[in-house]
Design a protein around this motif. Structure first.
Motif, PDB file in Angstrom:
ATOM      1  N   ALA A  17       1.289   1.383  -0.137  1.00  0.00           N
ATOM      2  CA  ALA A  17      -0.086   0.886  -0.234  1.00  0.00           C
ATOM      3  C   ALA A  17      -0.650   0.608   1.149  1.00  0.00           C
ATOM      4  O   ALA A  17       0.097   0.395   2.106  1.00  0.00           O
ATOM      5  CB  ALA A  17      -0.108  -0.388  -1.070  1.00  0.00           C
ATOM      6  N   PRO A  18      -1.984   0.611   1.303  1.00  0.00           N
ATOM      7  CA  PRO A  18      -2.581   0.294   2.600  1.00  0.00           C
ATOM      8  C   PRO A  18      -2.152  -1.082   3.098  1.00  0.00           C
ATOM      9  O   PRO A  18      -2.040  -2.034   2.317  1.00  0.00           O
ATOM     10  CB  PRO A  18      -4.084   0.337   2.308  1.00  0.00           C
ATOM     11  CG  PRO A  18      -4.207   1.244   1.128  1.00  0.00           C
ATOM     12  CD  PRO A  18      -2.991   0.990   0.295  1.00  0.00           C
ATOM     13  N   HIS A  19      -1.944  -1.174   4.391  1.00  0.00           N
ATOM     14  CA  HIS A  19      -1.385  -2.369   5.022  1.00  0.00           C
ATOM     15  C   HIS A  19      -2.482  -3.058   5.842  1.00  0.00           C
ATOM     16  O   HIS A  19      -3.091  -2.444   6.717  1.00  0.00           O
ATOM     17  CB  HIS A  19      -0.214  -1.940   5.917  1.00  0.00           C
ATOM     18  CG  HIS A  19       0.505  -3.062   6.586  1.00  0.00           C
ATOM     19  ND1 HIS A  19       1.470  -2.841   7.554  1.00  0.00           N
ATOM     20  CD2 HIS A  19       0.424  -4.410   6.455  1.00  0.00           C
ATOM     21  CE1 HIS A  19       1.941  -4.007   7.973  1.00  0.00           C
ATOM     22  NE2 HIS A  19       1.320  -4.964   7.335  1.00  0.00           N
ATOM     23  N   VAL A  20      -2.737  -4.340   5.565  1.00  0.00           N
ATOM     24  CA  VAL A  20      -3.805  -5.097   6.204  1.00  0.00           C
ATOM     25  C   VAL A  20      -3.215  -6.324   6.895  1.00  0.00           C
ATOM     26  O   VAL A  20      -2.380  -7.029   6.322  1.00  0.00           O
ATOM     27  CB  VAL A  20      -4.872  -5.530   5.173  1.00  0.00           C
ATOM     28  CG1 VAL A  20      -5.927  -6.425   5.817  1.00  0.00           C
ATOM     29  CG2 VAL A  20      -5.526  -4.310   4.535  1.00  0.00           C
ATOM     30  N   LEU A  21      -3.652  -6.585   8.120  1.00  0.00           N
ATOM     31  CA  LEU A  21      -3.258  -7.789   8.850  1.00  0.00           C
ATOM     32  C   LEU A  21      -4.281  -8.882   8.564  1.00  0.00           C
ATOM     33  O   LEU A  21      -5.487  -8.669   8.705  1.00  0.00           O
ATOM     34  CB  LEU A  21      -3.203  -7.513  10.352  1.00  0.00           C
ATOM     35  CG  LEU A  21      -2.937  -8.730  11.254  1.00  0.00           C
ATOM     36  CD1 LEU A  21      -1.551  -9.310  11.005  1.00  0.00           C
ATOM     37  CD2 LEU A  21      -3.120  -8.362  12.722  1.00  0.00           C
ATOM     38  N   VAL A  22      -3.811 -10.067   8.171  1.00  0.00           N
ATOM     39  CA  VAL A  22      -4.670 -11.209   7.855  1.00  0.00           C
ATOM     40  C   VAL A  22      -4.392 -12.313   8.875  1.00  0.00           C
ATOM     41  O   VAL A  22      -3.245 -12.724   9.052  1.00  0.00           O
ATOM     42  CB  VAL A  22      -4.405 -11.728   6.427  1.00  0.00           C
ATOM     43  CG1 VAL A  22      -5.267 -12.953   6.128  1.00  0.00           C
ATOM     44  CG2 VAL A  22      -4.669 -10.629   5.404  1.00  0.00           C
ATOM     45  N   LEU A  48      -0.058  -6.975   2.697  1.00  0.00           N
ATOM     46  CA  LEU A  48      -0.644  -7.905   3.647  1.00  0.00           C
ATOM     47  C   LEU A  48       0.432  -8.518   4.533  1.00  0.00           C
ATOM     48  O   LEU A  48       1.484  -8.946   4.044  1.00  0.00           O
ATOM     49  CB  LEU A  48      -1.377  -9.037   2.918  1.00  0.00           C
ATOM     50  CG  LEU A  48      -2.426  -8.621   1.877  1.00  0.00           C
ATOM     51  CD1 LEU A  48      -2.897  -9.835   1.110  1.00  0.00           C
ATOM     52  CD2 LEU A  48      -3.603  -7.918   2.537  1.00  0.00           C
ATOM     53  N   THR A  49       0.157  -8.553   5.825  1.00  0.00           N
ATOM     54  CA  THR A  49       0.936  -9.362   6.756  1.00  0.00           C
ATOM     55  C   THR A  49       0.030 -10.502   7.179  1.00  0.00           C
ATOM     56  O   THR A  49      -1.073 -10.271   7.688  1.00  0.00           O
ATOM     57  CB  THR A  49       1.375  -8.541   7.980  1.00  0.00           C
ATOM     58  OG1 THR A  49       2.305  -7.546   7.560  1.00  0.00           O
ATOM     59  CG2 THR A  49       2.045  -9.441   9.008  1.00  0.00           C
ATOM     60  N   VAL A  50       0.473 -11.747   6.961  1.00  0.00           N
ATOM     61  CA  VAL A  50      -0.350 -12.926   7.212  1.00  0.00           C
ATOM     62  C   VAL A  50       0.241 -13.708   8.376  1.00  0.00           C
ATOM     63  O   VAL A  50       1.409 -14.113   8.340  1.00  0.00           O
ATOM     64  CB  VAL A  50      -0.434 -13.826   5.965  1.00  0.00           C
ATOM     65  CG1 VAL A  50      -1.357 -15.018   6.238  1.00  0.00           C
ATOM     66  CG2 VAL A  50      -0.927 -13.034   4.761  1.00  0.00           C
ATOM     67  N   VAL A  51      -0.563 -13.927   9.422  1.00  0.00           N
ATOM     68  CA  VAL A  51      -0.095 -14.692  10.576  1.00  0.00           C
ATOM     69  C   VAL A  51       0.103 -16.145  10.160  1.00  0.00           C
ATOM     70  O   VAL A  51      -0.781 -16.764   9.550  1.00  0.00           O
ATOM     71  CB  VAL A  51      -1.091 -14.598  11.740  1.00  0.00           C
ATOM     72  CG1 VAL A  51      -0.686 -15.524  12.885  1.00  0.00           C
ATOM     73  CG2 VAL A  51      -1.174 -13.153  12.237  1.00  0.00           C
ATOM     74  N   SER A 116       1.817   7.442  12.617  1.00  0.00           N
ATOM     75  CA  SER A 116       1.755   8.033  11.293  1.00  0.00           C
ATOM     76  C   SER A 116       2.395   7.056  10.324  1.00  0.00           C
ATOM     77  O   SER A 116       3.406   6.427  10.640  1.00  0.00           O
ATOM     78  CB  SER A 116       2.505   9.368  11.262  1.00  0.00           C
ATOM     79  OG  SER A 116       1.888  10.287  12.135  1.00  0.00           O
ATOM     80  N   ASP A 117       1.799   6.921   9.156  1.00  0.00           N
ATOM     81  CA  ASP A 117       2.340   5.974   8.184  1.00  0.00           C
ATOM     82  C   ASP A 117       3.574   6.581   7.529  1.00  0.00           C
ATOM     83  O   ASP A 117       3.486   7.512   6.741  1.00  0.00           O
ATOM     84  CB  ASP A 117       1.296   5.643   7.127  1.00  0.00           C
ATOM     85  CG  ASP A 117       1.672   4.394   6.345  1.00  0.00           C
ATOM     86  OD1 ASP A 117       2.850   3.991   6.408  1.00  0.00           O
ATOM     87  OD2 ASP A 117       0.790   3.838   5.676  1.00  0.00           O
ATOM     88  N   SER A 118       4.714   6.029   7.900  1.00  0.00           N
ATOM     89  CA  SER A 118       5.970   6.550   7.358  1.00  0.00           C
ATOM     90  C   SER A 118       6.259   6.016   5.973  1.00  0.00           C
ATOM     91  O   SER A 118       7.208   6.446   5.324  1.00  0.00           O
ATOM     92  CB  SER A 118       7.128   6.173   8.291  1.00  0.00           C
ATOM     93  OG  SER A 118       7.231   4.762   8.390  1.00  0.00           O
ATOM     94  N   GLY A 119       5.443   5.026   5.526  1.00  0.00           N
ATOM     95  CA  GLY A 119       5.672   4.462   4.196  1.00  0.00           C
ATOM     96  C   GLY A 119       6.911   3.625   4.107  1.00  0.00           C
ATOM     97  O   GLY A 119       7.431   3.398   3.017  1.00  0.00           O
ATOM     98  N   SER A 124       4.883  -0.070   8.548  1.00  0.00           N
ATOM     99  CA  SER A 124       3.867   0.927   8.228  1.00  0.00           C
ATOM    100  C   SER A 124       2.562   0.626   8.957  1.00  0.00           C
ATOM    101  O   SER A 124       2.300  -0.479   9.409  1.00  0.00           O
ATOM    102  CB  SER A 124       3.622   0.974   6.726  1.00  0.00           C
ATOM    103  OG  SER A 124       3.133  -0.272   6.267  1.00  0.00           O
ATOM    104  N   ARG A 125       1.731   1.638   9.047  1.00  0.00           N
ATOM    105  CA  ARG A 125       0.494   1.565   9.831  1.00  0.00           C
ATOM    106  C   ARG A 125      -0.486   0.555   9.242  1.00  0.00           C
ATOM    107  O   ARG A 125      -0.758   0.542   8.047  1.00  0.00           O
ATOM    108  CB  ARG A 125      -0.154   2.949   9.883  1.00  0.00           C
ATOM    109  CG  ARG A 125      -1.437   3.012  10.698  1.00  0.00           C
ATOM    110  CD  ARG A 125      -1.846   4.450  10.922  1.00  0.00           C
ATOM    111  NE  ARG A 125      -2.111   5.129   9.671  1.00  0.00           N
ATOM    112  CZ  ARG A 125      -3.309   5.187   9.079  1.00  0.00           C
ATOM    113  NH1 ARG A 125      -4.347   4.588   9.639  1.00  0.00           N
ATOM    114  NH2 ARG A 125      -3.477   5.843   7.957  1.00  0.00           N
ATOM    115  N   VAL A 126      -1.036  -0.278  10.097  1.00  0.00           N
ATOM    116  CA  VAL A 126      -2.088  -1.217   9.701  1.00  0.00           C
ATOM    117  C   VAL A 126      -3.424  -0.486   9.710  1.00  0.00           C
ATOM    118  O   VAL A 126      -3.764   0.193  10.682  1.00  0.00           O
ATOM    119  CB  VAL A 126      -2.136  -2.422  10.666  1.00  0.00           C
ATOM    120  CG1 VAL A 126      -3.362  -3.286  10.408  1.00  0.00           C
ATOM    121  CG2 VAL A 126      -0.863  -3.263  10.530  1.00  0.00           C
ATOM    122  N   VAL A 127      -4.187  -0.621   8.626  1.00  0.00           N
ATOM    123  CA  VAL A 127      -5.454   0.096   8.520  1.00  0.00           C
ATOM    124  C   VAL A 127      -6.665  -0.803   8.721  1.00  0.00           C
ATOM    125  O   VAL A 127      -7.778  -0.308   8.872  1.00  0.00           O
ATOM    126  CB  VAL A 127      -5.572   0.823   7.162  1.00  0.00           C
ATOM    127  CG1 VAL A 127      -4.451   1.845   7.004  1.00  0.00           C
ATOM    128  CG2 VAL A 127      -5.582  -0.160   6.004  1.00  0.00           C
TER     129      VAL A 127
END
Length: 491
Positions: A17-22, A48-51, A116-119, A124-127
């Motif tokens: 799934a798409p990866h988002v930094l919060v 989600l990666t949350v700081v 590249s998003d390796s999954g 994985s790549r943050v979008v």
């Protein structure tokens, strides 16, 4: 599928799934709404990666428990000694927060944005980046990494637009009028061109305008100007409450960027009576009182009314004979007040945790005496309880104006803030306008607004559509590091 399951087991993080930094701002009133939004995004399939920071890490626990495979925390050693939850200068907080996290977070983001998003889950790549509007320093980090940054505003769109307008236009009282007496700041680009007396403008901006130039005040200005370079704004608001401003998009004061109205983001209220003995005590006390007869009083977790203000309200409650529950926390009350009302069984003073949502939704509560912090305004609107509005600072005057003059679900207690103590008799009259039979009309409007808010967050409602549109944009937009702000802002 077997490979994905193995990767998830190894990393504890959903793959594919798409990866988002919060990036939250580490103060409870800002963190909680963004963490609620994060939960909604995780439910819709985002990773989600949350700081996280040591001082506020405990606030992430419910989110991590609810979404163990799609949300993970991220902390850095540099933040171990940083605590912005106390009563320090907000400018100093901006500066310290950015100084502690800018370099390590920028390095982390760059390493995960241009690959590249390796999954493979964790790496994985943050979008996209979603960060609090007090975290403007994340904008250049996101731009350097080539990913869009979305600004999360825990306030309403009126307060958000007005605050950014201040730092964009930098209005000041005329020379010689150091206190700003008689000077009003207008917002001509907003619907209705509202204007506010200088003393009702947030101390954060007035400190900049009256003594700008040091690193702290410049950090504040930079923060809001960076926000205006973002891809879009995500506001904890909804169309039933602020449709006037949302329908006027694009707003010049937000640099014409798209505003996604995804609120109220808080989940449906739990059964708070099981969380603390206090909740049961409050509910039992309210059960014995008639419908809509009680005033619930709270000035939030960070706002402590000065002793003269508290004394005026205490006198008004006794003069009017209004039953009340007062979440007083550390408020200094008049000598003997708590004992008198307890003996007369006309009031309940709470010094610890207060079950605010449960109290507001109790049939006996007919009025909320509030400082008009945005979270409190949303809770009151969702519960269908009219407000006695007593703004003190920050965005509260914008919120109170919205509730009193536009939504018409509040009566003004005082517009004087910390600088003006209202007359107790005036407060007593205001209480009788809202509580009991005299408040039937304003309660009917509050109930109608609550129904509209519930419809907005329900299936097919405006909030649900905005949230789904936001997620769809993050999932489908092919950023690839090319002008993300322009692409998203035009969406």
């Amino acid at each position: 599928m077997a490979a994905a399951t193995a990767a998830q087991a190894a990393t504890g993080f959903t793959t594919g799934a798409p990866h988002v930094l919060v990036v939250p701002y580490p103060a409870q009133g800002h963190m909680q709404p963004l963490l609620h939004l994060a939960s909604l995004l995780a439910t819709r399939g985002l990773r989600l990666t949350v700081v996280a920071m040591p001082a506020t890490a405990h606030l992430l626990e419910p989110l991590l428990a609810a979404h163990p495979s799609s949300v993970r925390p991220l902390s850095f050693p540099a933040s171990d000694d940083l605590d912005t939850s106390g009563p320090t200068s907000v400018g100093a907080d901006f500066h310290a927060h950015a100084a502690a996290l800018r370099a390590p977070l920028g390095q982390w983001l760059r390493s995960r944005a241009r690959r590249s998003d390796s999954g493979d889950g964790e790496t994985s790549r943050v979008v996209a980046v979603i960060s609090d509007f007090f975290c403007g320093w994340t904008q250049p980090l996101a731009a350097e990494a080539g990913v869009p940054r979305l600004v999360f505003a825990p306030s309403g769109v009126l307060a958000t637009a007005a605050t950014h307008s201040l730092f964009r236009r930098t209005p000041r009282p005329p020379e010689g009028d150091d206190a700003g007496r008689g000077y009003a700041v207008s917002f001509p680009a907003l619907p209705g061109a509202p204007a506010f007396p200088w003393r009702q403008i947030s101390r954060m901006y007035r400190s900049y305008a009256e003594g700008g130039g040091d690193e702290h005040t410049e950090a504040i200005k930079d923060n809001f100007l960076w926000n205006l370079e973002s891809a879009a704004f995500v506001c904890n608001t909804c169309h039933p409450l602020e449709g006037k401003y949302l329908d006027a998009q694009p707003l010049e004061d937000l640099a014409g960027k798209r505003v996604w109205a995804v609120g109220p983001v808080a989940p449906p209220p739990p059964d708070e009576t099981g969380e603390d003995d206090t909740a049961s005590d409050v509910t039992t006390w309210l059960d014995a009182l008639p419908d809509s007869s009680v005033a619930y009083v709270s000035f939030g977790t960070m706002m402590v009314p000065p002793p003269p203000h508290a004394a005026a309200l205490a006198s008004a409650l006794e003069r009017s004979g209004t039953p009340f529950v007062w979440a007083a926390a550390t408020t200094t009350l008049p000598d003997g007040f708590a004992d008198r009302v307890a003996a007369a069984q006309t009031g309940l003073v709470l010094r610890g945790w207060a079950p605010q949502v449960a109290a507001l939704r109790h049939r006996a509560v007919g009025c909320f005496v509030t400082h008009c912090g945005w979270n409190s305004v949303l809770e009151s609107c969702a519960a269908g309880v009219p407000m006695l509005a007593w703004p003190m600072a920050a965005d509260q005057f914008f919120n109170a104006r919205l509730a009193v003059e536009e939504a018409r679900v509040a009566v003004a207690a005082s517009w004087g803030g910390f600088g003006g103590v209202p007359d107790a008799e005036h407060l007593a009259r205001a209480l009788t306008e809202v509580v009991g039979e005299a408040g039937a009309g304003i309660r009917a409007r509050a109930k109608e607004l609550a129904s509209m808010v519930a419809e907005a967050v329900g299936e097919g409602g405006s909030t649900r559509r905005e949230l789904d549109g936001l997620v769809n944009m993050v999932v489908t937009a092919p950023w690839q590091g090319k002008s993300p702000a322009g692409r998203l802002g035009a969406n």
